[in-house]
Scaffold this motif. Structure first.
Motif, mmCIF file in Angstrom:
data_model
loop_
_atom_site.group_PDB
_atom_site.id
_atom_site.type_symbol
_atom_site.label_atom_id
_atom_site.label_comp_id
_atom_site.label_asym_id
_atom_site.label_seq_id
_atom_site.Cartn_x
_atom_site.Cartn_y
_atom_site.Cartn_z
ATOM 1 N N GLY A 38 24.052 -27.831 -2.615
ATOM 2 C CA GLY A 38 22.762 -27.584 -3.245
ATOM 3 C C GLY A 38 22.662 -28.278 -4.593
ATOM 4 O O GLY A 38 23.526 -29.057 -4.988
ATOM 5 N N ALA A 39 21.614 -27.986 -5.313
ATOM 6 C CA ALA A 39 21.356 -28.622 -6.598
ATOM 7 C C ALA A 39 22.468 -28.282 -7.590
ATOM 8 O O ALA A 39 22.871 -27.139 -7.734
ATOM 9 N N GLY A 40 22.989 -29.289 -8.269
ATOM 10 C CA GLY A 40 24.007 -29.080 -9.287
ATOM 11 C C GLY A 40 25.400 -28.836 -8.752
ATOM 12 O O GLY A 40 26.279 -28.433 -9.506
ATOM 13 N N SER A 41 25.666 -29.077 -7.482
ATOM 14 C CA SER A 41 26.956 -28.743 -6.896
ATOM 15 C C SER A 41 28.079 -29.674 -7.319
ATOM 16 O O SER A 41 29.200 -29.242 -7.502
ATOM 17 N N THR A 44 30.156 -32.793 -12.845
ATOM 18 C CA THR A 44 31.425 -32.642 -13.548
ATOM 19 C C THR A 44 31.232 -33.059 -14.995
ATOM 20 O O THR A 44 30.369 -33.869 -15.315
ATOM 21 N N GLY A 45 32.039 -32.511 -15.869
ATOM 22 C CA GLY A 45 31.957 -32.875 -17.275
ATOM 23 C C GLY A 45 32.082 -31.658 -18.154
ATOM 24 O O GLY A 45 32.214 -30.519 -17.687
ATOM 25 N N ASP A 46 32.076 -31.891 -19.446
ATOM 26 C CA ASP A 46 32.199 -30.822 -20.431
ATOM 27 C C ASP A 46 30.812 -30.386 -20.899
ATOM 28 O O ASP A 46 29.919 -31.208 -21.065
ATOM 29 N N ASN A 47 30.660 -29.115 -21.115
ATOM 30 C CA ASN A 47 29.437 -28.533 -21.682
ATOM 31 C C ASN A 47 28.186 -28.886 -20.891
ATOM 32 O O ASN A 47 27.184 -29.333 -21.438
ATOM 33 N N LEU A 48 28.237 -28.697 -19.592
ATOM 34 C CA LEU A 48 27.065 -28.947 -18.764
ATOM 35 C C LEU A 48 26.065 -27.816 -18.914
ATOM 36 O O LEU A 48 26.428 -26.650 -19.016
ATOM 37 N N ARG A 49 24.808 -28.160 -18.892
ATOM 38 C CA ARG A 49 23.747 -27.161 -18.897
ATOM 39 C C ARG A 49 22.830 -27.483 -17.735
ATOM 40 O O ARG A 49 22.139 -28.502 -17.738
ATOM 41 N N LEU A 50 22.839 -26.635 -16.741
ATOM 42 C CA LEU A 50 22.044 -26.858 -15.540
ATOM 43 C C LEU A 50 20.939 -25.830 -15.468
ATOM 44 O O LEU A 50 21.179 -24.642 -15.659
ATOM 45 N N GLU A 51 19.766 -26.270 -15.179
ATOM 46 C CA GLU A 51 18.637 -25.374 -14.983
ATOM 47 C C GLU A 51 17.998 -25.743 -13.657
ATOM 48 O O GLU A 51 17.179 -26.650 -13.573
#
Length: 73
Positions: A38-41, A44-51
Motif C-alpha cells: 500500500g501507500a508508503g510501504s 526508507t530513510g531517517d525522519n520520514l513523515r508520511l501522510e
C-alpha cells in the motif's frame, strides 16, 4: 579447468541463488515473486513523515499464470 577447492562455508542460499564449485556450461537461476504493498510501504530513510489518506491495495489477479518458468528449464 579443474581446480582444487579447500574448505567452504555456506551461511545461507536463497531461492534464486546458485552455489557453484567446478566446471559449468550454463547457470540459469530463476526466481519469481509477486509483492503487494500500500501507500508508503517501501519508504526508507531517517525522519520520514508520511501522510496517507484512505487507500486500498487491489490484489485480485484475473490471469492464471504470471511468471511461467517452464521455458527456463
Amino acid at each position: 579447468m579443474p581446480a582444487i577447492v579447500g574448505s567452504v562455508s555456506v551461511n545461507s542460499i536463497s531461492s534464486g541463488s546458485v552455489f557453484h564449485v567446478g566446471d559449468v556450461q550454463t547457470i540459469c537461476p530463476v526466481s519469481y515473486a509477486k509483492t503487494y504493498a500500500g501507500a508508503g510501504s517501501f519508504n526508507t530513510g531517517d525522519n520520514l513523515r508520511l501522510e496517507n489518506g484512505y487507500n486500498v491495495t487491489f490484489t485480485q489477479d484475473s490471469d492464471v499464470n504470471d511468471s511461467n518458468a517452464a521455458a527456463n528449464f
